[in-house]
Design a protein around this motif. Structure first.
Motif: not given
Length: 320
Positions: A145-151, A153-164, A189-198
């Motif tokens: 579940f994608i909640t944010s994107l950043a780019i 150059d040709d590198n895309i970073f995708i925040a996936d709240a569903g899979q943390k 420590k890893g991401f703690v994402i209780p709700s779809p805001f990431f």
């Protein structure tokens, strides 16, 4: 006889104590609303006016059933995602383009070359500057579940709240690696994402900043996926973040300061690169109580654009 009298007096006193306790517990009018362990959100919503650094200078109404994300390109064109489209506006709020999308567009970012990246559930659509589709790819995994994107150059970073996790892809949709997975050896420590805001964004030095909302923390990674910096501000006071998962969304000013917005307490603030709070942009009283999903963007003049999903408008703030 004296012992019996003493015993009866003690029994009567005990009954009186029990009677007063029962009255206090069950007959007091205010007992059911008072809780010494419960913080008063109404008090936390109050803001010292001397700490407010910005003023609202413009409102742009958006005609849509739902609005979700906002971005600004290098020419200060504004992009707003809705439940069925992307609206492109000029800096005055006049519509210049309309992109029909396949699904609910929840987040968006615009590359320096004008390519438009849109997150739709578990899919990333990449549009050319004219709005035509360049390519599209899906994230693997039933919970994606994608909640944010950043780019960069040709590198895309995708925040996936569903899979943390944060996914690193190239522009052609080829996966490079994952970033931010728990690694005790490396101190991650890893991401703690209780709700779809990431949320995430690119910093001024090419670093990737990711919000770890369940920890009220910001984490910076280099392009190799190594964590290079972090800061955390957990506090019930205005200087920090509270609740299950805050801040909900972020943006960055030209000096590297972070603009943040919270859910639960609808307030927009500025935090220095160190994490210390600098000022308040918008107090909770400006929003409908209970508003969820406020998004942020910053234009070339450091104006702060606040997407208000309840009032369905873009609210523009400038420094006083």
């Amino acid at each position: 006889m004296k012992n019996k009298m003493t015993l009866w007096i003690l029994v009567v006193l005990l009954l009186l104590v029990l009677a007063f306790m029962a009255k206090d517990l069950f007959l007091s009018k205010n007992a059911h609303v008072e809780n010494v362990y419960e913080y008063d959100l109404k008090e936390l919503r109050k803001v010292d006016s001397l700490k407010i650094s910005h003023k609202e200078v413009k409102q742009i109404k958006i005609q849509a059933d739902e609005i979700h994300g906002i971005a600004v390109d290098l020419n200060d064109q504004i992009y707003v995602t809705t439940n069925e489209s992307v609206l492109v506006l000029n800096s005055n709020g006049e519509k210049v383009n309309y992109l029909k999308v396949r699904g609910v567009a929840r987040c968006i970012t615009v590359a320096e070359n004008g390519n438009i990246l849109i997150g739709l559930g578990n899919r990333v659509d990449i549009r050319k500057p004219d709005g035509s589709l360049r390519n599209s790819f899906l994230l693997p995994g039933n919970k994606a579940f994608i909640t944010s994107l950043a780019i960069a150059d040709d590198n895309i970073f995708i925040a996936d709240a569903g899979q943390k996790i944060v996914h690193h892809y190239n522009i052609d949709g080829e996966k490079i690696k994952e970033i931010g997975a728990k690694d005790i050896k490396e101190g991650i420590k890893g991401f703690v994402i209780p709700s779809p805001f990431f949320d995430l964004l690119m910093g001024r030095q090419g670093e990737l900043w990711v919000v770890n909302p369940g920890r009220h923390a910001f984490e910076a990674y280099n392009v190799k996926g190594e964590q290079i910096s972090s800061w955390q501000r957990t506090s019930m006071s205005i200087e920090g973040f509270s609740g299950c998962c805050n801040p909900a969304n972020i943006a960055m000013l030209s000096d590297g300061s972070f603009v943040t917005v919270e859910k639960g307490l609808e307030r927009v603030k500025i935090h220095l690169p160190s994490g210390d709070m600098k000022s308040i942009v918008a107090a909770p009283e400006l929003f409908e109580e209970g508003t969820i999903g406020i998004d942020l963007a910053v234009d070339s003049n450091d104006r702060i654009l606040v997407l208000d999903p309840v009032k369905k408008m873009i609210r523009i703030f400038e420094a006083k």
